[in-house]
Design a protein around this motif. Structure first.
Motif, PDB file in Angstrom:
ATOM      1  N   HIS A 121       0.839  -1.204   0.000  1.00 26.57           N
ATOM      2  CA  HIS A 121       0.000   0.000   0.000  1.00 26.57           C
ATOM      3  C   HIS A 121       0.873   1.253   0.000  1.00 26.57           C
ATOM      4  CE1 HIS A 121      -3.737  -2.190   0.624  1.00 26.57           C
ATOM      5  NE2 HIS A 121      -3.177  -2.850   1.623  1.00 26.57           N
ATOM      6  N   ALA A 122       1.898   1.246   0.850  1.00 27.95           N
ATOM      7  CA  ALA A 122       2.778   2.404   0.966  1.00 27.95           C
ATOM      8  C   ALA A 122       3.565   2.634  -0.323  1.00 27.95           C
ATOM      9  CB  ALA A 122       3.733   2.226   2.137  1.00 27.95           C
ATOM     10  N   VAL A 123       4.087   1.550  -0.890  1.00 26.88           N
ATOM     11  CA  VAL A 123       4.888   1.669  -2.108  1.00 26.88           C
ATOM     12  C   VAL A 123       4.021   2.167  -3.265  1.00 26.88           C
ATOM     13  CG1 VAL A 123       6.276   0.419  -3.803  1.00 26.88           C
ATOM     14  CG2 VAL A 123       6.493  -0.117  -1.366  1.00 26.88           C
ATOM     15  N   THR A 124       2.870   1.547  -3.445  1.00 25.49           N
ATOM     16  CA  THR A 124       1.970   1.946  -4.528  1.00 25.49           C
ATOM     17  C   THR A 124       1.546   3.399  -4.391  1.00 25.49           C
ATOM     18  OG1 THR A 124       1.141  -0.306  -4.784  1.00 25.49           O
ATOM     19  CG2 THR A 124      -0.237   1.462  -5.645  1.00 25.49           C
ATOM     20  N   ALA A 125       1.202   3.815  -3.185  1.00 26.43           N
ATOM     21  CA  ALA A 125       0.724   5.180  -2.963  1.00 26.43           C
ATOM     22  C   ALA A 125       1.779   6.216  -3.313  1.00 26.43           C
ATOM     23  CB  ALA A 125       0.279   5.347  -1.511  1.00 26.43           C
ATOM     24  N   ARG A 126       3.009   5.996  -2.877  1.00 20.58           N
ATOM     25  CA  ARG A 126       4.022   7.022  -3.120  1.00 20.58           C
ATOM     26  C   ARG A 126       4.467   7.065  -4.586  1.00 20.58           C
ATOM     27  NH1 ARG A 126       9.097   4.656  -3.205  1.00 20.58           N
ATOM     28  NH2 ARG A 126       9.495   2.825  -1.908  1.00 20.58           N
ATOM     29  N   VAL A 127       4.592   5.901  -5.221  1.00 19.58           N
ATOM     30  CA  VAL A 127       4.996   5.894  -6.630  1.00 19.58           C
ATOM     31  C   VAL A 127       3.874   6.482  -7.499  1.00 19.58           C
ATOM     32  CG1 VAL A 127       5.630   4.450  -8.592  1.00 19.58           C
ATOM     33  CG2 VAL A 127       6.592   3.974  -6.334  1.00 19.58           C
ATOM     34  N   ALA A 128       2.645   6.096  -7.217  1.00 23.09           N
ATOM     35  CA  ALA A 128       1.510   6.635  -7.977  1.00 23.09           C
ATOM     36  C   ALA A 128       1.406   8.146  -7.809  1.00 23.09           C
ATOM     37  CB  ALA A 128       0.214   5.965  -7.533  1.00 23.09           C
ATOM     38  N   ALA A 129       1.616   8.629  -6.599  1.00 21.34           N
ATOM     39  CA  ALA A 129       1.555  10.071  -6.359  1.00 21.34           C
ATOM     40  C   ALA A 129       2.636  10.806  -7.141  1.00 21.34           C
ATOM     41  CB  ALA A 129       1.695  10.355  -4.866  1.00 21.34           C
ATOM     42  N   ALA A 130       3.844  10.239  -7.155  1.00 19.47           N
ATOM     43  CA  ALA A 130       4.947  10.871  -7.884  1.00 19.47           C
ATOM     44  C   ALA A 130       4.662  10.925  -9.376  1.00 19.47           C
ATOM     45  CB  ALA A 130       6.245  10.110  -7.616  1.00 19.47           C
ATOM     46  N   LEU A 131       4.229   9.807  -9.954  1.00 19.99           N
ATOM     47  CA  LEU A 131       3.979   9.759 -11.396  1.00 19.99           C
ATOM     48  C   LEU A 131       2.818  10.660 -11.803  1.00 19.99           C
ATOM     49  CD1 LEU A 131       4.483   5.953 -12.134  1.00 19.99           C
ATOM     50  CD2 LEU A 131       6.114   7.826 -12.421  1.00 19.99           C
ATOM     51  N   THR A 132       1.775  10.681 -10.980  1.00 20.75           N
ATOM     52  CA  THR A 132       0.619  11.519 -11.283  1.00 20.75           C
ATOM     53  C   THR A 132       0.987  13.000 -11.231  1.00 20.75           C
ATOM     54  OG1 THR A 132      -0.881   9.832 -10.426  1.00 20.75           O
ATOM     55  CG2 THR A 132      -1.753  12.059 -10.633  1.00 20.75           C
ATOM     56  N   SER A 133       1.786  13.368 -10.249  1.00 19.93           N
ATOM     57  CA  SER A 133       2.228  14.755 -10.124  1.00 19.93           C
ATOM     58  C   SER A 133       3.087  15.168 -11.317  1.00 19.93           C
ATOM     59  CB  SER A 133       3.014  14.924  -8.822  1.00 19.93           C
ATOM     60  OG  SER A 133       3.557  16.219  -8.719  1.00 19.93           O
ATOM     61  N   ILE A 134       3.990  14.291 -11.721  1.00 21.06           N
ATOM     62  CA  ILE A 134       4.854  14.581 -12.874  1.00 21.06           C
ATOM     63  C   ILE A 134       4.013  14.739 -14.139  1.00 21.06           C
ATOM     64  CG2 ILE A 134       6.637  13.633 -14.380  1.00 21.06           C
ATOM     65  CD1 ILE A 134       7.757  12.219 -11.821  1.00 21.06           C
ATOM     66  N   ALA A 135       3.080  13.806 -14.349  1.00 19.53           N
ATOM     67  CA  ALA A 135       2.241  13.853 -15.548  1.00 19.53           C
ATOM     68  C   ALA A 135       1.407  15.129 -15.594  1.00 19.53           C
ATOM     69  CB  ALA A 135       1.327  12.633 -15.591  1.00 19.53           C
ATOM     70  N   ALA A 136       0.880  15.543 -14.438  1.00 21.21           N
ATOM     71  CA  ALA A 136       0.054  16.745 -14.390  1.00 21.21           C
ATOM     72  C   ALA A 136       0.869  18.000 -14.697  1.00 21.21           C
ATOM     73  CB  ALA A 136      -0.597  16.866 -13.012  1.00 21.21           C
ATOM     74  N   GLU A 137       2.112  18.021 -14.237  1.00 17.24           N
ATOM     75  CA  GLU A 137       2.959  19.201 -14.438  1.00 17.24           C
ATOM     76  C   GLU A 137       3.483  19.296 -15.865  1.00 17.24           C
ATOM     77  OE1 GLU A 137       6.983  21.277 -12.549  1.00 17.24           O
ATOM     78  OE2 GLU A 137       5.897  19.725 -11.429  1.00 17.24           O
ATOM     79  N   HIS A 138       3.551  18.167 -16.560  1.00 23.11           N
ATOM     80  CA  HIS A 138       4.180  18.155 -17.882  1.00 23.11           C
ATOM     81  C   HIS A 138       3.242  17.636 -18.968  1.00 23.11           C
ATOM     82  CE1 HIS A 138       8.179  19.194 -16.362  1.00 23.11           C
ATOM     83  NE2 HIS A 138       7.892  18.419 -15.328  1.00 23.11           N
ATOM     84  N   ALA A 139       1.995  18.037 -18.902  1.00 26.13           N
ATOM     85  CA  ALA A 139       1.027  17.623 -19.924  1.00 26.13           C
ATOM     86  C   ALA A 139       1.517  18.052 -21.309  1.00 26.13           C
ATOM     87  CB  ALA A 139      -0.332  18.248 -19.639  1.00 26.13           C
ATOM     88  N   GLY A 140       1.517  17.105 -22.241  1.00 23.10           N
ATOM     89  CA  GLY A 140       1.958  17.405 -23.599  1.00 23.10           C
ATOM     90  C   GLY A 140       3.453  17.374 -23.800  1.00 23.10           C
ATOM     91  N   GLU A 141       4.223  17.110 -22.741  1.00 27.45           N
ATOM     92  CA  GLU A 141       5.681  17.046 -22.831  1.00 27.45           C
ATOM     93  C   GLU A 141       6.152  15.601 -22.678  1.00 27.45           C
ATOM     94  OE1 GLU A 141       7.857  19.796 -20.317  1.00 27.45           O
ATOM     95  OE2 GLU A 141       6.020  20.930 -19.993  1.00 27.45           O
ATOM     96  N   THR A 142       7.401  15.382 -23.031  1.00 31.99           N
ATOM     97  CA  THR A 142       8.044  14.096 -22.773  1.00 31.99           C
ATOM     98  C   THR A 142       9.080  14.285 -21.674  1.00 31.99           C
ATOM     99  OG1 THR A 142       7.771  13.325 -25.050  1.00 31.99           O
ATOM    100  CG2 THR A 142       9.452  12.228 -23.726  1.00 31.99           C
ATOM    101  N   VAL A 143       8.911  13.575 -20.579  1.00 32.16           N
ATOM    102  CA  VAL A 143       9.887  13.594 -19.495  1.00 32.16           C
ATOM    103  C   VAL A 143      10.351  12.171 -19.228  1.00 32.16           C
ATOM    104  CG1 VAL A 143       8.938  15.667 -18.412  1.00 32.16           C
ATOM    105  CG2 VAL A 143       8.104  13.414 -17.713  1.00 32.16           C
ATOM    106  N   ALA A 144      11.530  12.036 -18.655  1.00 32.91           N
ATOM    107  CA  ALA A 144      12.041  10.723 -18.268  1.00 32.91           C
ATOM    108  C   ALA A 144      11.932  10.573 -16.754  1.00 32.91           C
ATOM    109  CB  ALA A 144      13.496  10.562 -18.700  1.00 32.91           C
ATOM    110  N   VAL A 145      11.581   9.371 -16.312  1.00 33.12           N
ATOM    111  CA  VAL A 145      11.443   9.067 -14.881  1.00 33.12           C
ATOM    112  C   VAL A 145      12.297   7.847 -14.576  1.00 33.12           C
ATOM    113  CG1 VAL A 145       9.867   8.395 -13.040  1.00 33.12           C
ATOM    114  CG2 VAL A 145       9.107  10.012 -14.798  1.00 33.12           C
TER     115      VAL A 145
END
Length: 206
Positions: A121-145
């Motif tokens: 639960h902890a691992v999924t929550a933090r990774v999902a939060a990070a990816l969602t935040s990155i995607a929201a900040e860079h809509a229409g862009e290509t970023v590497a994670v």
């Protein structure tokens, strides 16, 4: 979004369990990171996000020099913490780690943990939060994670509904693959395994 596991590092060659934030890249790993940058040089990458672990930061820094972009460290992208089993190399710990990951990814049972470490639960929550935040900040862009084999697989498996489709196909070192977010659902169109990517399907809700 282009996701990838860090390049080969000392903890991997030693077979050591856990987050091990100070483990560094091997000489082979540095070459892998440079090759990863060459693979994506035409993708228009605007930024690299990386786990705060040294091996992930080193991978990111090598790639960033080629791509000419900034690196942003994110604590939520670190590897799974295994508590008192951190750094263990014994077969019993390795077997327990594999069993826990299978429980998370294949069975969807996120309550299990290695020793007194994080549960799914902890691992999924933090990774999902990070990816969602990155995607929201860079809509229409290509970023590497840049992340780690266990935490990245756990998070993406939950977001993209992959489960059994990716079990037995651990992320290779420094091989970028596409992950998409359309504002409502995540898609993982392919999953790298060895030197080739296997096609996968599935999506998670918002």
């Amino acid at each position: 979004m282009l996701c990838l596991r860090h390049a080969e590092s000392e903890n991997v060659t030693a077979g050591a369990a856990g987050a091990l934030p100070s483990a560094r890249l091997t000489a082979k790993g540095r070459l892998q990171a440079a090759e990863a940058a060459r693979r994506v040089i035409g993708e228009g990458t605007t930024r690299i996000y990386a786990s705060t672990a040294v091996r992930a930061r080193q991978t990111a820094d090598i790639m960033a020099r080629t791509l000419g972009v900034d690196v942003v460290p994110l604590q939520d992208l670190v590897e799974v913490h295994v508590g008192r089993a951190e750094g263990a190399v014994d077969p019993a710990t390795r077997a327990r780690t594999a069993a826990v990951l299978r429980s998370w990814i294949v069975e969807g049972d996120l309550g299990e943990a290695v020793a007194d470490g994080e549960d799914g639960h902890a691992v999924t929550a933090r990774v999902a939060a990070a990816l969602t935040s990155i995607a929201a900040e860079h809509a229409g862009e290509t970023v590497a994670v840049i992340g780690h084999v266990a935490s990245l697989t756990t998070g993406l498996s939950a977001l993209c509904g992959l489960g059994r489709q990716v079990w037995g196909a651990p992320l290779p070192h420094a091989v970028p693959f596409l992950v998409e977010w359309d504002g409502r659902a995540w898609q993982c169109p392919s999953w790298p395994s060895g030197t080739a990517a296997q096609e996968v399907t599935g999506a998670a809700g918002s």
